[in-house]
Design an enzyme around this catalytic site. Structure first.
Site, PDB file in Angstrom:
ATOM      1  N   ASP A 142      47.670  39.342  15.175  1.00  0.00           N
ATOM      2  CA  ASP A 142      46.448  39.037  15.600  1.00  0.00           C
ATOM      3  C   ASP A 142      45.317  39.605  14.552  1.00  0.00           C
ATOM      4  O   ASP A 142      44.860  40.884  14.795  1.00  0.00           O
ATOM      5  CB  ASP A 142      46.127  39.519  16.916  1.00  0.00           C
ATOM      6  CG  ASP A 142      44.553  38.985  17.661  1.00  0.00           C
ATOM      7  OD1 ASP A 142      43.841  38.401  16.742  1.00  0.00           O
ATOM      8  OD2 ASP A 142      44.720  39.320  18.785  1.00  0.00           O
ATOM      9  N   ASP A 193      38.572  44.655  24.635  1.00  0.00           N
ATOM     10  CA  ASP A 193      39.122  43.556  23.515  1.00  0.00           C
ATOM     11  C   ASP A 193      37.699  42.630  22.973  1.00  0.00           C
ATOM     12  O   ASP A 193      37.809  41.482  23.494  1.00  0.00           O
ATOM     13  CB  ASP A 193      40.135  42.718  23.828  1.00  0.00           C
ATOM     14  CG  ASP A 193      40.829  41.709  22.807  1.00  0.00           C
ATOM     15  OD1 ASP A 193      40.231  41.862  21.463  1.00  0.00           O
ATOM     16  OD2 ASP A 193      41.370  40.798  23.122  1.00  0.00           O
ATOM     17  N   GLU A 242      44.700  28.228  22.410  1.00  0.00           N
ATOM     18  CA  GLU A 242      44.485  29.347  23.351  1.00  0.00           C
ATOM     19  C   GLU A 242      43.906  28.855  24.948  1.00  0.00           C
ATOM     20  O   GLU A 242      43.183  27.972  24.927  1.00  0.00           O
ATOM     21  CB  GLU A 242      43.397  30.268  22.962  1.00  0.00           C
ATOM     22  CG  GLU A 242      43.020  31.431  23.792  1.00  0.00           C
ATOM     23  CD  GLU A 242      44.288  32.563  24.258  1.00  0.00           C
ATOM     24  OE1 GLU A 242      45.151  31.929  24.487  1.00  0.00           O
ATOM     25  OE2 GLU A 242      44.016  33.707  23.891  1.00  0.00           O
ATOM     26  N   ASN A 281      50.563  30.634  24.159  1.00  0.00           N
ATOM     27  CA  ASN A 281      50.304  32.019  24.652  1.00  0.00           C
ATOM     28  C   ASN A 281      50.592  32.270  26.240  1.00  0.00           C
ATOM     29  O   ASN A 281      49.961  31.606  26.895  1.00  0.00           O
ATOM     30  CB  ASN A 281      48.782  32.433  24.314  1.00  0.00           C
ATOM     31  CG  ASN A 281      48.457  33.945  24.812  1.00  0.00           C
ATOM     32  OD1 ASN A 281      49.496  34.518  25.259  1.00  0.00           O
ATOM     33  ND2 ASN A 281      47.275  34.280  24.810  1.00  0.00           N
ATOM     34  N   TYR A 307      55.558  40.088  17.918  1.00  0.00           N
ATOM     35  CA  TYR A 307      54.053  39.853  17.806  1.00  0.00           C
ATOM     36  C   TYR A 307      53.141  40.967  17.946  1.00  0.00           C
ATOM     37  O   TYR A 307      53.453  41.832  18.681  1.00  0.00           O
ATOM     38  CB  TYR A 307      53.584  38.715  18.928  1.00  0.00           C
ATOM     39  CG  TYR A 307      52.109  38.730  19.002  1.00  0.00           C
ATOM     40  CD1 TYR A 307      51.445  37.817  17.932  1.00  0.00           C
ATOM     41  CD2 TYR A 307      51.375  38.851  20.156  1.00  0.00           C
ATOM     42  CE1 TYR A 307      50.321  37.513  18.094  1.00  0.00           C
ATOM     43  CE2 TYR A 307      49.954  38.649  20.203  1.00  0.00           C
ATOM     44  CZ  TYR A 307      49.422  37.779  19.211  1.00  0.00           C
ATOM     45  OH  TYR A 307      47.927  37.466  19.261  1.00  0.00           O
ATOM     46  N   ARG A 335      43.752  29.606  15.515  1.00  0.00           N
ATOM     47  CA  ARG A 335      43.438  29.843  16.880  1.00  0.00           C
ATOM     48  C   ARG A 335      42.407  29.079  17.193  1.00  0.00           C
ATOM     49  O   ARG A 335      41.275  29.432  16.764  1.00  0.00           O
ATOM     50  CB  ARG A 335      43.732  31.265  17.344  1.00  0.00           C
ATOM     51  CG  ARG A 335      43.255  31.280  18.910  1.00  0.00           C
ATOM     52  CD  ARG A 335      43.474  32.729  19.230  1.00  0.00           C
ATOM     53  NE  ARG A 335      42.329  32.792  20.339  1.00  0.00           N
ATOM     54  CZ  ARG A 335      42.293  34.417  20.916  1.00  0.00           C
ATOM     55  NH1 ARG A 335      43.185  35.347  20.511  1.00  0.00           N
ATOM     56  NH2 ARG A 335      41.289  34.416  21.576  1.00  0.00           N
ATOM     57  N   CYS A 364      38.279  38.541  24.302  1.00  0.00           N
ATOM     58  CA  CYS A 364      39.686  38.232  24.764  1.00  0.00           C
ATOM     59  C   CYS A 364      39.788  36.686  25.133  1.00  0.00           C
ATOM     60  O   CYS A 364      38.659  36.234  25.880  1.00  0.00           O
ATOM     61  CB  CYS A 364      40.034  38.991  26.193  1.00  0.00           C
ATOM     62  SG  CYS A 364      41.670  38.188  26.685  1.00  0.00           S
ATOM     63  N   GLU A 408      40.986  33.025  14.627  1.00  0.00           N
ATOM     64  CA  GLU A 408      40.654  32.196  15.648  1.00  0.00           C
ATOM     65  C   GLU A 408      39.033  31.796  15.348  1.00  0.00           C
ATOM     66  O   GLU A 408      38.315  32.155  14.477  1.00  0.00           O
ATOM     67  CB  GLU A 408      40.322  33.162  17.044  1.00  0.00           C
ATOM     68  CG  GLU A 408      39.600  34.139  16.839  1.00  0.00           C
ATOM     69  CD  GLU A 408      39.936  35.191  17.904  1.00  0.00           C
ATOM     70  OE1 GLU A 408      39.162  35.694  18.624  1.00  0.00           O
ATOM     71  OE2 GLU A 408      41.004  35.737  17.993  1.00  0.00           O
ATOM     72  N   ASP A 456      42.070  38.503  14.743  1.00  0.00           N
ATOM     73  CA  ASP A 456      40.600  38.119  15.481  1.00  0.00           C
ATOM     74  C   ASP A 456      40.060  36.997  14.430  1.00  0.00           C
ATOM     75  O   ASP A 456      40.429  36.170  14.311  1.00  0.00           O
ATOM     76  CB  ASP A 456      39.764  39.473  15.534  1.00  0.00           C
ATOM     77  CG  ASP A 456      40.270  40.461  16.532  1.00  0.00           C
ATOM     78  OD1 ASP A 456      41.230  40.079  17.371  1.00  0.00           O
ATOM     79  OD2 ASP A 456      39.814  41.506  16.521  1.00  0.00           O
ATOM     80  N   HIS A 462      47.238  35.258  12.748  1.00  0.00           N
ATOM     81  CA  HIS A 462      46.197  34.107  13.205  1.00  0.00           C
ATOM     82  C   HIS A 462      44.902  34.559  13.157  1.00  0.00           C
ATOM     83  O   HIS A 462      44.170  35.654  13.342  1.00  0.00           O
ATOM     84  CB  HIS A 462      46.575  33.925  14.419  1.00  0.00           C
ATOM     85  CG  HIS A 462      46.509  34.750  15.845  1.00  0.00           C
ATOM     86  ND1 HIS A 462      45.367  34.798  16.403  1.00  0.00           N
ATOM     87  CD2 HIS A 462      47.416  35.199  16.272  1.00  0.00           C
ATOM     88  CE1 HIS A 462      45.700  35.715  17.283  1.00  0.00           C
ATOM     89  NE2 HIS A 462      46.974  36.041  17.324  1.00  0.00           N
TER      90      HIS A 462
END
Length: 328
Positions: free
Chosen positions: A92, A65, A194, A216, A51, A164, A129, A121, A94, A119
């Protein structure tokens, strides 16, 4: 040279492996790799995938983040990591780095970089984050547009698009489940749940959603740290440990630097370091040496020498016939 400068497994085959793993009945464990060398270690120790965390890419740049990294930066790090491992790599992405068209472009670039999946989100852009307070999510319809754009842009149908949802912390568990169902209908292959609180919430999510689910297990966050066997019993298909390796490394680095600052030497830390021989083993130094020897330590056969002499004689004769001289 296969498997030395780059992984022997093609990106297409890694994507097939990722999809197969998600329906294998065995939970897929994907530790986060903060650099390519860590990815090699993850493969050597028998994990199912790798990952790449957006939080880690940010942290390595000494940034929080909060959506400051760019698509170019994330893609470059993903490519570096995917290049060295035969394992599938999930990255990731975002919020897709912008509007739906940006999400589509994100998928094409990540495909080109050799990633097995990403992924995206449902936070507002710029994001933060997933285990911080103060998050905000976009309306369901907006996230559905992001996902449809991402799914439509992929050229390899095996590239995994994971959705996500960060809605648990803002709208509650029921709303997060409803979002997950909408995202599955929009074409998501996998749902990243998440910041769920505990095993009971993971179980409720699994009971309500039909497609594969990703957990996660990040430290110091909002989720109870559940073991991989527990998550498997709950019906989860994959688990990530996004920042674990970076936290371990930075703790050791800070401790070592403090020791040097206070004592003036690292001699008391040598027993805690990875030995040179182990580093060289992980880097496959011997294979590089063997390859170099095969290139530079060679002899030219007499037949080859005669062939080269004949070719040079013919070339010189042609030059003379054209009136040109041959300088020695």
């Amino acid at each position: 040279m296969t498997g030395l400068l780059a992984a022997a497994t093609s990106a297409a085959d890694k994507r097939v492996a990722l999809r197969a793993g998600l329906v294998s009945g065995q939970i897929q464990r994907w530790p986060g790799a903060f650099n390519p060398l860590v990815a090699k270690l993850i493969q050597e120790l028998g994990f199912e995938g790798v990952y790449v965390s957006g939080a880690v890419v940010s942290a390595e740049l000494a940034l929080p983040d909060i959506g400051l990294t760019t698509l170019t930066e994330v893609t470059a790090r993903g490519q570096q990591i995917a290049r060295v491992t035969d394992l599938p790599v999930l990255i990731d992405a975002d919020t897709g780095f912008g509007e739906p068209m940006n999400a589509a472009r994100t998928v094409t670039l990540l495909e080109d970089a050799g990633l097995a999946g990403c992924h995206i989100e449902d936070q507002v852009n710029p994001k933060r984050c997933g285990h911080l307070d103060g998050k905000a999510v976009v309306p369901v319809a907006e996230m559905v547009r992001r996902l449809r754009a991402a799914v439509s842009a992929r050229r390899d149908p095996n590239f995994v698009v994971c959705a996500r949802t960060d809605a648990r912390g803002t709208e509650g568990l029921a709303a997060a489940i409803d979002r997950a169902k909408a995202y599955a209908d929009a074409g998501a292959d996998l749902v990243f749940t998440e910041a769920l609180a505990d095993a009971a919430e993971f179980a409720k999510f699994r009971a309500a959603v039909d497609i594969p689910l990703l957990a996660n297990m990040t430290e110091f966050g909002k989720s109870e740290l559940l073991s991989a066997p527990t998550l498997a019993d709950l019906g989860y298909n994959a688990v990530i440990y996004p920042v674990t390796t970076l936290r371990l490394a930075m703790f050791a680095v800070e401790r070592g630097l403090r020791e040097i600052a206070s004592t003036g030497t690292q001699s008391g830390l040598v027993a805690e370091m990875q030995p040179r021989a182990r580093l060289y083993e992980l880097l496959d130094y011997q294979q590089y040496n063997d390859f170099d020897s095969g290139i530079f330590n060679f002899t030219v056969s007499q037949r080859s020498e005669r062939t080269m002499s004949t070719a040079r004689f013919a070339h010189d004769g042609a030059e003379r016939r054209r009136g040109g001289g041959v300088s020695e």
